[in-house]
Design a protein around this motif. Sequence first.
Motif, short mmCIF file in Angstrom:
data_model
loop_
_atom_site.label_atom_id
_atom_site.label_comp_id
_atom_site.label_asym_id
_atom_site.label_seq_id
_atom_site.Cartn_x
_atom_site.Cartn_y
_atom_site.Cartn_z
N ARG A 20 2.68 -3.29 8.85
CA ARG A 20 2.05 -2.21 9.60
C ARG A 20 3.07 -1.48 10.47
NH1 ARG A 20 -1.68 -3.14 13.23
NH2 ARG A 20 -3.13 -1.47 12.73
N GLN A 22 6.08 -0.98 9.78
CA GLN A 22 7.01 -0.23 8.93
C GLN A 22 6.30 0.82 8.08
OE1 GLN A 22 10.16 -3.01 7.08
NE2 GLN A 22 8.73 -4.45 7.96
N SER A 23 5.10 1.20 8.48
CA SER A 23 4.37 2.23 7.73
C SER A 23 4.83 3.62 8.15
CB SER A 23 2.87 2.08 7.99
OG SER A 23 2.55 2.52 9.30
N HIS A 25 2.88 6.22 8.67
CA HIS A 25 1.99 6.72 9.72
C HIS A 25 2.47 6.24 11.09
CE1 HIS A 25 -1.57 8.30 11.53
NE2 HIS A 25 -2.09 7.12 11.84
N ASN A 26 2.90 4.99 11.14
CA ASN A 26 3.45 4.42 12.36
C ASN A 26 4.72 5.18 12.78
OD1 ASN A 26 3.35 1.85 14.21
ND2 ASN A 26 5.49 2.01 13.55
N THR A 87 -3.70 0.57 1.00
CA THR A 87 -2.97 -0.56 1.56
C THR A 87 -3.04 -0.55 3.08
OG1 THR A 87 -1.49 -0.60 -0.35
CG2 THR A 87 -0.74 -1.73 1.65
N THR A 88 -2.99 0.64 3.69
CA THR A 88 -3.13 0.74 5.15
C THR A 88 -4.48 0.20 5.60
OG1 THR A 88 -1.72 2.71 5.16
CG2 THR A 88 -3.12 2.36 7.09
N LEU A 249 -0.10 9.79 2.41
CA LEU A 249 1.31 9.42 2.27
C LEU A 249 2.20 10.66 2.23
CD1 LEU A 249 3.51 7.17 1.59
CD2 LEU A 249 3.15 7.85 -0.78
N GLN A 430 10.75 -2.02 2.88
CA GLN A 430 10.05 -2.80 3.90
C GLN A 430 10.58 -4.23 3.83
OE1 GLN A 430 5.95 -2.13 2.70
NE2 GLN A 430 5.57 -0.92 4.52
N ILE A 439 9.03 0.92 0.23
CA ILE A 439 7.99 1.20 1.23
C ILE A 439 6.70 1.69 0.58
CG2 ILE A 439 8.62 3.59 1.72
CD1 ILE A 439 8.20 2.70 4.75
N HIS A 440 6.80 2.26 -0.61
CA HIS A 440 5.60 2.64 -1.35
C HIS A 440 5.94 2.70 -2.84
CE1 HIS A 440 2.09 4.94 -2.75
NE2 HIS A 440 1.49 4.45 -1.69
#
Length: 450
Positions: A20, A22-23, A25-26, A87-88, A249, A430, A439-440
């Motif tokens: 979370r 390392q997202s 959005h964060n 996933t979020t 994303l 990540q 990361i995705h």
Amino acid sequence: MQRNRNKLLDKVKKEVMELRSQSLHNAVIINLLREQPSQQLKRSWDIEIKVGKRPIFQLPAKVNIMQVFDRMKGKLLLLGNSGCGKTTTLLELARKLIIRAEKNPNTPIPVLLDLATWQNHHQKISNWLVNQINIKYNIPHQVTINWLENRLLLPLIDSFDQVPTELSEYCLEGINKLSVDFQPKHLVICSSFTAYKNCYNKFRVNAAVLLKPLKTNQIQDYLLVARSRELWSYIQDEPELLNLAKTPLMLSMMTLAYEEILMAAWMRITSKQEKEKYLLNAYIRSQLGVENNYRFYSKRKEPLPEQTRRWLSWLAKRMAAENLQEFRIEKLQPSWLNYHGELQAYQLTTNLISLISVLFWGFAFGFILTLIWQWQLGLIGGAISGLIGGILSLPGIKKLVLRIILFSHGHIPWNYRRFLNYSASKLLLQKVGNRYQFIHYLLYKHFLEM
């Protein structure tokens, strides 16, 4: 049993916190708003619920995924397009389930599992689950089996859409068989809407949760809050870019990469795939140029952007060839070498060094033993010592030779762990413990195609 339970809970909790943090959005919240995000990151997308044959209804903004989980007795299917926030949402649910499990020892333990690691339709999903928990969390097989049989595990299963199309029906039936054989109290599965729609059978769950694309007003609100008013002014009258921004994303990537985007050039691109590719490249440039508090390299000693792209592209290709979703440095294998000289050089070098090692230890111990005993016993002892020394040093020799060959051919830097940590700090990878992943999935595919 309690010790293993606490151990698993601690590891899952750490994994969820790291993922979370390392997202993207964060990153938008921290980098652009200069704020520390709250424990619960507010979702910007709408959620619709489908229960049995009843009409679909929209979830009110104040109702969170945990409340849906409880109302539907803990058996959910999360659906949505790639990058829509599945996933979020799953991680937010996992965070709350961990808190609940810490307070109540009789509550099932949530575990995060990735179906992309299941590729053999002969393997039972229950066996796959047991193996994955052993690999990821180092929990003995028998302990996990006991938990399964006593309904003390809560599987949170991601990436059904990454199962090969020809295996998806087998996988779906396997998960349903897991539900029948072990009757877990709760089960959550994530999939793209398209992958699930194409399946003949359906999951044994109580409700389907559909994550909707962002609406225009939600995109506007997001960008204005993220202090990206100029970006909004460009895309609001561009239908294709606005459509791209409907995926959370992509919207986060646009926000972070805006300074690297030449809007006039981007607008001229007609293909949706090429527009995505342009954005992903801009995101990579942006992240490699951003300053952060991590100092894995001294100033002006960071890898060049083209080196980073090349090394990550090679990593993506090798992970795809080995069917890996996560990478550990300790798992580097000779199979990662190509057959155009690299593997032959590895075999020749390891054989030669092993022979030298055997001779060295044999001579050293043989000489010492000859001084102590008769020369015949010294020769015998030296031969035995040489073999033992050669065998004991062989694994270390092989790992060293492998790293040298990969480094000399430009596939990896010498200090590989430092580079992977650096890439994680740039939000290209990540890092969870000693495991690394892209990361995705979209970024992973992008590096794969470079």
